[in-house]
Scaffold this motif. Structure first.
Motif, PDB file in Angstrom:
ATOM      1  N   GLY A  18       0.823  -1.208   0.000  1.00 26.22           N
ATOM      2  CA  GLY A  18       0.000   0.000   0.000  1.00 26.22           C
ATOM      3  C   GLY A  18       0.855   1.255   0.000  1.00 26.22           C
ATOM      4  N   ALA A  19       0.597   2.152  -0.955  1.00 26.49           N
ATOM      5  CA  ALA A  19       1.361   3.398  -1.073  1.00 26.49           C
ATOM      6  C   ALA A  19       0.490   4.611  -0.781  1.00 26.49           C
ATOM      7  CB  ALA A  19       1.988   3.509  -2.463  1.00 26.49           C
ATOM      8  N   GLY A  20      -0.387   4.472   0.235  1.00 26.15           N
ATOM      9  CA  GLY A  20      -1.025   5.650   0.804  1.00 26.15           C
ATOM     10  C   GLY A  20      -0.009   6.357   1.686  1.00 26.15           C
ATOM     11  N   ILE A  21      -0.420   7.422   2.351  1.00 26.23           N
ATOM     12  CA  ILE A  21       0.581   8.192   3.097  1.00 26.23           C
ATOM     13  C   ILE A  21       1.122   7.430   4.304  1.00 26.23           C
ATOM     14  CG2 ILE A  21      -0.182  10.442   2.290  1.00 26.23           C
ATOM     15  CD1 ILE A  21      -1.645  10.850   4.893  1.00 26.23           C
ATOM     16  N   ALA A  22       0.359   6.506   4.880  1.00 29.19           N
ATOM     17  CA  ALA A  22       0.889   5.705   5.991  1.00 29.19           C
ATOM     18  C   ALA A  22       1.983   4.768   5.483  1.00 29.19           C
ATOM     19  CB  ALA A  22      -0.225   4.904   6.658  1.00 29.19           C
ATOM     20  N   GLY A  23       1.727   4.064   4.378  1.00 27.70           N
ATOM     21  CA  GLY A  23       2.717   3.163   3.824  1.00 27.70           C
ATOM     22  C   GLY A  23       3.952   3.886   3.324  1.00 27.70           C
ATOM     23  N   LEU A  24       3.750   5.032   2.678  1.00 30.01           N
ATOM     24  CA  LEU A  24       4.887   5.807   2.178  1.00 30.01           C
ATOM     25  C   LEU A  24       5.735   6.339   3.324  1.00 30.01           C
ATOM     26  CD1 LEU A  24       3.092   7.818  -0.646  1.00 30.01           C
ATOM     27  CD2 LEU A  24       4.705   5.920  -0.950  1.00 30.01           C
ATOM     28  N   ALA A  43      -2.978   0.216  -7.068  1.00 33.10           N
ATOM     29  CA  ALA A  43      -3.501   1.211  -8.004  1.00 33.10           C
ATOM     30  C   ALA A  43      -2.441   1.625  -9.019  1.00 33.10           C
ATOM     31  CB  ALA A  43      -4.019   2.420  -7.232  1.00 33.10           C
ATOM     32  N   ASP A  44      -2.836   2.530  -9.907  1.00 32.25           N
ATOM     33  CA  ASP A  44      -1.903   3.006 -10.928  1.00 32.25           C
ATOM     34  C   ASP A  44      -1.174   4.279 -10.514  1.00 32.25           C
ATOM     35  OD1 ASP A  44      -3.977   4.796 -11.005  1.00 32.25           O
ATOM     36  OD2 ASP A  44      -4.418   4.560 -13.145  1.00 32.25           O
ATOM     37  N   ALA A  45      -1.370   4.703  -9.249  1.00 27.81           N
ATOM     38  CA  ALA A  45      -0.691   5.882  -8.727  1.00 27.81           C
ATOM     39  C   ALA A  45      -0.626   5.768  -7.213  1.00 27.81           C
ATOM     40  CB  ALA A  45      -1.416   7.163  -9.133  1.00 27.81           C
ATOM     41  N   ILE A  46       0.304   6.501  -6.627  1.00 30.62           N
ATOM     42  CA  ILE A  46       0.433   6.500  -5.169  1.00 30.62           C
ATOM     43  C   ILE A  46      -0.589   7.454  -4.554  1.00 30.62           C
ATOM     44  CG2 ILE A  46       2.885   5.960  -5.328  1.00 30.62           C
ATOM     45  CD1 ILE A  46       3.421   8.931  -4.595  1.00 30.62           C
ATOM     46  N   GLN A 213       3.338  12.582  -2.998  1.00 31.15           N
ATOM     47  CA  GLN A 213       4.478  12.656  -3.911  1.00 31.15           C
ATOM     48  C   GLN A 213       5.732  13.133  -3.189  1.00 31.15           C
ATOM     49  OE1 GLN A 213       2.864  15.143  -7.012  1.00 31.15           O
ATOM     50  NE2 GLN A 213       2.050  13.404  -8.166  1.00 31.15           N
ATOM     51  N   ALA A 214       5.566  14.089  -2.277  1.00 35.68           N
ATOM     52  CA  ALA A 214       6.720  14.584  -1.513  1.00 35.68           C
ATOM     53  C   ALA A 214       7.258  13.510  -0.577  1.00 35.68           C
ATOM     54  CB  ALA A 214       6.329  15.838  -0.731  1.00 35.68           C
ATOM     55  N   ILE A 215       6.366  12.773   0.069  1.00 35.60           N
ATOM     56  CA  ILE A 215       6.812  11.708   0.973  1.00 35.60           C
ATOM     57  C   ILE A 215       7.521  10.610   0.184  1.00 35.60           C
ATOM     58  CG2 ILE A 215       6.074   9.993   2.673  1.00 35.60           C
ATOM     59  CD1 ILE A 215       3.604  11.737   3.192  1.00 35.60           C
ATOM     60  N   ALA A 216       7.022  10.342  -1.031  1.00 35.96           N
ATOM     61  CA  ALA A 216       7.549   9.231  -1.831  1.00 35.96           C
ATOM     62  C   ALA A 216       8.855   9.555  -2.539  1.00 35.96           C
ATOM     63  CB  ALA A 216       6.509   8.807  -2.865  1.00 35.96           C
ATOM     64  N   ALA A 217       9.183  10.822  -2.677  1.00 36.19           N
ATOM     65  CA  ALA A 217      10.338  11.200  -3.502  1.00 36.19           C
ATOM     66  C   ALA A 217      11.622  10.437  -3.162  1.00 36.19           C
ATOM     67  CB  ALA A 217      10.556  12.710  -3.421  1.00 36.19           C
ATOM     68  N   ILE A 223       9.114   1.757  -5.286  1.00 33.34           N
ATOM     69  CA  ILE A 223       7.659   1.626  -5.390  1.00 33.34           C
ATOM     70  C   ILE A 223       7.288   0.959  -6.715  1.00 33.34           C
ATOM     71  CG2 ILE A 223       5.460   2.856  -5.415  1.00 33.34           C
ATOM     72  CD1 ILE A 223       6.882   5.127  -3.881  1.00 33.34           C
ATOM     73  N   GLU A 224       6.455  -0.062  -6.626  1.00 31.10           N
ATOM     74  CA  GLU A 224       5.948  -0.736  -7.818  1.00 31.10           C
ATOM     75  C   GLU A 224       4.419  -0.641  -7.827  1.00 31.10           C
ATOM     76  OE1 GLU A 224       7.520  -4.647  -8.486  1.00 31.10           O
ATOM     77  OE2 GLU A 224       9.430  -4.163  -7.504  1.00 31.10           O
TER      78      GLU A 224
END
Length: 420
Positions: A18-24, A43-46, A213-217, A223-224
């Motif tokens: 999961g790439a929501g903000i908790a997972g990220l 999903a196709d986006a975070i 997006q900022a957290i994931a940078a 991330i897949e």
């Protein structure tokens, strides 16, 4: 690494599902601590529930959302200045019978104070009742570990908050926590009141999607997307994670999905969820009033909305130059049909005191599971460790907020780092 020594042949130390903000947030802290992490997102986006659609130059977030810079965890997770925040004015506009009233934050908008005092529609008794109810918000520690907590409805009744002030609170809070029955924890509501007092919510220039997006940078290469996990299997001292095609072997698994998916993957009981529908319209002509949230505070509201706002007044980047963007939200009960777009459009125009007949609908977001319930008594630290290297995080494990999601992700990461 230590984790690989305990589990030979592992593809990574931790798989975050999961790439929501908790997972990220969890994955970024794990990487900071030197652990090898892989994030699989279906999903196709975070972003999870935080998404922004760009339609004909308009930015429309999934469900009306705002970001409060006063959240303590936010500045730990990202450089807030990089988001280029566009704040709303501190206050709320209320439609009361045939007029509007502005209730502004007295310290942040002192220029509005004289007029507000003369036209707020509140007497000494109502102000005293509001102060009696809100006073505990001054003591944060007592809210996060309350010795007594009740529903918002019961607390307002006990403080004798009635009349206009009650109607405004009911509508405003319903739009924030998606509960119009007052069944949410009063301690949680007072925590939110404290945050509203300390910070002015706003919107990032690139939309709410800018936050994930900022957290994931820093972990973008880990991330897949389009990876829907089909099963987890305990394998010796580690885990196998599969999407039906590929298998990852890892020491730890963090389930950072929505609550229902977490229940199916990890057996964590899913809380009840609350829904919302948000419509976005383009308007040619400027609209009156300040850049605040507007609510219908009449004894009998004329439509289904809990709030509306001219988003482009606060966040000009959300609309093309010379155009205006209006958003409005209504609650969506379990199994219920959303209100019609015409009913929402008419009510939004009525609240704003504007002719809405020429607005054009840009998009509609119907989100049946937007927020987990937060009933009393407030529990801000639910267990995250499910044993044997299986973990869970999300706003359903902390407070039902961006703050709660970020905190839960960090807590899991720190616990894993200590154990590895």
């Amino acid at each position: 690494m230590a984790a690989e020594q305990r589990y030979p042949g592992a593809d990574c130390d931790v798989v975050v599902i999961g790439a929501g903000i908790a997972g990220l947030r969890c994955a970024s802290v794990l990487q900071e601590r030197g652990l090898a992490v892989t994030v699989w997102e279906a999903a196709d986006a975070i972003g999870g529930r935080i998404r922004t659609d760009v339609v004909d130059g308009y930015r429309c977030d999934h469900g009306f959302q705002v970001l409060n810079p006063a959240y303590p965890e936010l500045s730990r997770a990202v450089d807030v200045s990089s988001l280029t925040m566009q704040p709303f004015e501190a206050g709320v506009v209320l439609r009361d019978k045939e007029r509007t009233r502005v209730w502004a934050h007295p310290l942040r908008s002192p220029g509005r104070l004289p007029r507000m005092v003369s036209s707020a529609g509140l007497g000494v008794r109502e102000l005293w009742a509001l102060a009696r109810w809100a006073a505990p918000a001054l003591r944060a520690r007592g809210l996060t570990a309350p010795t007594h907590d009740d529903s918002l409805y019961a607390a307002l009744e006990r403080a004798r908050v009635h009349g206009l002030s009650r109607r405004v609170l009911d509508q405003f809070i319903a739009g924030v926590v998606l509960d119009d029955r007052g069944m949410t924890s009063n301690a949680f509501i007072l925590l939110l009141v404290r945050m509203f007092a300390l910070g002015v919510p706003g919107l990032p220039a690139d939309g709410m999607q800018a936050l994930p997006q900022a957290i994931a940078a820093p972990i973008a290469d880990r991330i897949e997307l389009r990876r829907t996990v089909s099963h987890l299997r305990r394998d010796g001292s580690g885990w196998e994670v599969s999407d039906g095609h590929d298998v990852l072997r890892t020491r730890h698994v963090v389930v950072a999905t929505d609550p229902r998916t977490a229940e199916s993957l990890a057996g964590v009981p899913a809380p009840h969820m609350k829904g919302v529908v948000t419509d976005w319209w383009a308007a040619d002509a400027p609209l009156p009033g300040p850049a605040m949230l507007w609510v219908d505070a009449r004894p009998k509201p004329s439509g289904p909305l809990v709030n509306t706002s001219v988003i482009s007044k606060a966040a000009p980047s959300y609309a093309p130059a010379g155009r205006h963007l209006v958003a409005a939200s209504a609650l969506l009960g379990p199994g219920s049909e959303p209100p019609s777009t015409s009913a929402m459009q008419s009510h939004a125009g009525d609240i704003l005191g504007a002719d809405s007949s020429r607005w054009s609908l840009i998009t509609r977001h119907v989100i049946p599971e937007a927020l987990p319930v937060q009933p009393p008594p407030l529990r801000v630290r639910r267990s995250l460790d499910l044993g044997d290297g299986l973990w869970v995080c999300g706003d359903h494990r902390d407070t039902a907020s961006i703050q709660g999601a970020l905190v839960s992700g960090r807590r899991v990461a720190e616990a894993i780092a200590v154990s590895s």
